[in-house]
Design a protein around this motif. Structure first.
Motif, short mmCIF file in Angstrom:
data_model
loop_
_atom_site.label_atom_id
_atom_site.label_comp_id
_atom_site.label_asym_id
_atom_site.label_seq_id
_atom_site.Cartn_x
_atom_site.Cartn_y
_atom_site.Cartn_z
N ALA A 301 50.53 44.25 23.66
CA ALA A 301 49.46 43.48 24.28
C ALA A 301 48.63 44.34 25.23
CB ALA A 301 50.04 42.28 25.02
N LEU A 302 49.30 45.23 25.98
CA LEU A 302 48.59 46.07 26.96
C LEU A 302 47.68 47.11 26.32
CD1 LEU A 302 51.44 46.62 29.56
CD2 LEU A 302 49.20 45.60 30.03
N LEU A 303 47.83 47.37 25.03
CA LEU A 303 46.94 48.31 24.36
C LEU A 303 45.52 47.75 24.25
CD1 LEU A 303 49.24 49.70 21.52
CD2 LEU A 303 48.61 50.80 23.68
N TYR A 304 45.39 46.41 24.35
CA TYR A 304 44.07 45.79 24.25
C TYR A 304 43.72 44.89 25.44
CZ TYR A 304 43.17 47.33 19.49
OH TYR A 304 42.91 48.10 18.38
N LEU A 305 44.70 44.58 26.28
CA LEU A 305 44.47 43.63 27.36
C LEU A 305 44.81 44.23 28.70
CD1 LEU A 305 46.23 40.59 25.61
CD2 LEU A 305 43.77 41.04 25.67
N ASP A 306 44.24 43.67 29.77
CA ASP A 306 44.65 44.09 31.10
C ASP A 306 45.99 43.44 31.44
OD1 ASP A 306 44.18 41.44 31.91
OD2 ASP A 306 42.16 41.89 32.65
N GLN A 307 46.53 43.76 32.62
CA GLN A 307 47.88 43.29 32.97
C GLN A 307 48.00 41.76 32.95
OE1 GLN A 307 49.84 45.05 36.41
NE2 GLN A 307 48.39 46.77 36.34
N GLU A 308 47.05 41.10 33.56
CA GLU A 308 47.15 39.64 33.66
C GLU A 308 47.07 38.98 32.29
OE1 GLU A 308 45.20 35.89 36.16
OE2 GLU A 308 44.44 37.94 36.44
N ASP A 309 46.17 39.44 31.43
CA ASP A 309 46.06 38.86 30.10
C ASP A 309 47.29 39.19 29.25
OD1 ASP A 309 43.59 37.53 30.29
OD2 ASP A 309 42.51 39.41 30.08
#
Length: 502
Positions: A301-309
């Motif tokens: 998920a972090l490869l495309y999103l920031d921490q919160e997302d």
């Protein structure tokens, strides 16, 4: 044309100036109008001719781009076969004589194939350069010194490159551009058009935006009642207070995706983000805390999103999509899904299911991990993200579809294997050999139909009761064993038969 246009412009300008003086003098309005009409006709003709030239130039450019892409794809295919041939020839040719001239030639070819840092240094033809990392940050060629493994990895990378150049990515990209431009002033909504687009894969440039929308759609029931800074507050508490999950999280950080540059070292940019997401999640879900597998989900998920997302992506998977107790210590929900999958395998692929039964091969030894981490480290990265695109839109039914599709893709190869050890060995790596995502998508979304969600839900309910009953029986056996052990302990210390005789 442009030069002629400039000359006529000055003539017209001169005429225009003369007419202006006539007009200012009170006469000559008719020549003035005729002059501007002539000017308009000329300019319109110029515009039409230039438009035709521009269209012809654009058409030639598109044609050349198509030819270039086709040639590059063909080059990748040829070089892939070249590497395979090279590997096949290496042993037989060289084994005939240690001093054979062919040995030196093959060695040079092999060296060139593995090392293409500076093409000018070698006279031998240089293969197409393969990037050390793909667009997602995953290593394309292993770091080990094993030449055969490196060659296989290069062949796979070239084949993937060839497929990416020949697939309809351009038309898919245009469709996504049109769809997103139509939703510029409104939110995306669930509809057949968006579903079809998600199943075709989200272009790399739009994936962050589309994933954020999917996650927001599935978690709005939670987020509407929470403060805007909920994640930061939760993370602050998780950092400040003792967290029983933190030790295991720290142990697993560098084990998460060691083949991805964003997580390969303690100082990599993704490690701290991953730590934060897992800590915040463990504090929100104390019954789960941390389960091995959650780290990989968060890392993807972090490869495309920031921490919160990425945090809310984890919530979407664990709390919205997956059944209860999927990631708890008992892994109850995960066990249930494996039984549901075996039912579907016997229905959709009866020959393969019978083949596994004949040789007593338990497919769940492999598929359990597929379901738990959504195919991370099981398929090539490009295919992985296309599966995640559909999963984040449609939910867990996608996992069943693709698990079946992977087996269907290689069914004939499995049926040729007549030994349980050979089948199990093939089970461990066969998914990495699947490169044609279009074929796999067709199997998953066409060949596997009909695929009603209600059927999966009914099977889950049925197997959940069976697994709970079995766990209850095992617990009863465990309690009986503990009571008997305690009884023997109270009777005195245990001794051997020889001691009793003495």
């Amino acid at each position: 044309y442009l030069v002629g246009g400039g000359q006529n412009h000055s003539n017209i300008s001169g005429g225009g100036g003369q007419n202006h003086s006539n007009i200012s003098g009170g006469g000559g309005s008719e020549p003035h109008v005729q002059g501007y009409k002539s000017q308009n006709k000329f300019l319109n003709k110029e515009i039409l001719e230039l438009t035709i030239l521009l269209r012809n130039a654009e058409s030639r450019e598109r044609s050349l781009e198509v030819k270039y892409v086709a040639l590059e794809a063909k080059l990748c295919q040829v070089e892939s076969k070249y590497l395979v041939l090279l590997q096949d020839l290496k042993s037989p040719v060289c084994s005939s004589s240690e001093q054979s001239p062919a040995r030196e030639v093959i060695s040079r070819l092999l060296e060139d194939a593995l090392d293409n840092t500076d093409p000018a240094e070698h006279a031998v033809f240089k293969p197409h350069p393969v990037s050390e990392y793909d667009v997602f940050g995953f290593r394309t060629v292993p770091e080990e010194d094993d030449e055969e493994e490196k060659l296989v990895a290069k062949v796979r990378a070239l084949d993937l490159r060839s497929l990416s150049l020949t697939d309809p990515e351009v038309s898919v990209g245009v469709k996504w551009e049109n769809y997103l431009s139509s939703t510029m002033n409104r939110d995306m909504v669930h509809c057949p058009e968006l579903k079809a687009l998600m199943r075709s894969g989200v272009p790399h440039v739009h994936r962050s935006k589309v994933w954020r929308w999917c996650i927001s759609y599935h978690t709005r029931m939670f987020r509407d009642n929470l403060a805007p800074n909920y994640y930061e507050t939760l993370l602050g508490v998780a950092r400040d207070k003792p967290n029983p999950a933190s030790k295991q999280i720290e142990l697993d950080l560098l084990r998460t995706l060691p083949n991805n540059k964003h997580y390969s070292s303690p100082g990599a940019d993704g490690i701290q983000k991953l730590r934060n997401v897992l800590l915040a999640f463990s504090w929100r879900n104390p019954d789960i805390g941390y389960c091995q597998g959650l780290n990989r989900l968060a890392a993807i998920a972090l490869l495309y999103l920031d921490q919160e997302d990425a945090f809310w992506c984890l919530i979407t998977i664990v709390e919205v999509f997956m059944p209860q107790d999927y990631y708890t210590k008992t892994l109850l929900g995960s066990q249930v899904d494996q039984r549901v999958f075996k039912d579907l395998l016997s229905e959709k692929l009866p020959r393969l299911h019978a083949h596994f039964d004949l040789y007593k091969v338990d497919s769940s030894l492999i598929t359990f991990n597929w379901f738990l981490v959504l195919f991370v480290d099981s398929v090539n990265s490009d295919l992985l993200f296309k599966i995640w695109d559909a999963f984040l839109y449609e939910g867990p039914k996608i996992i069943f579809r693709f698990a079946l599709a992977l087996f269907k893709y290689k069914e004939e190869e499995f049926l040729k294997l007549q030994d349980s050890m050979a089948i199990f060995k093939y089970l461990r790596y066969f998914t990495i050999t699947i490169l044609d995502w279009r074929k796999l998508m067709s199997i998953a979304f066409v060949d596997m139909n009909p695929f009603p969600l209600r059927q999966i839900q009914n099977r889950r309910t049925f197997h959940l009761e069976k697994v709970r009953l079995e766990l209850t029986e095992l617990e009863a056996i465990r309690q009986t064993f503990l009571r008997e052990r305690d009884t023997h302990t109270d009777a005195g210390p245990l001794c051997s038969d020889d001691e009793e005789d003495n």
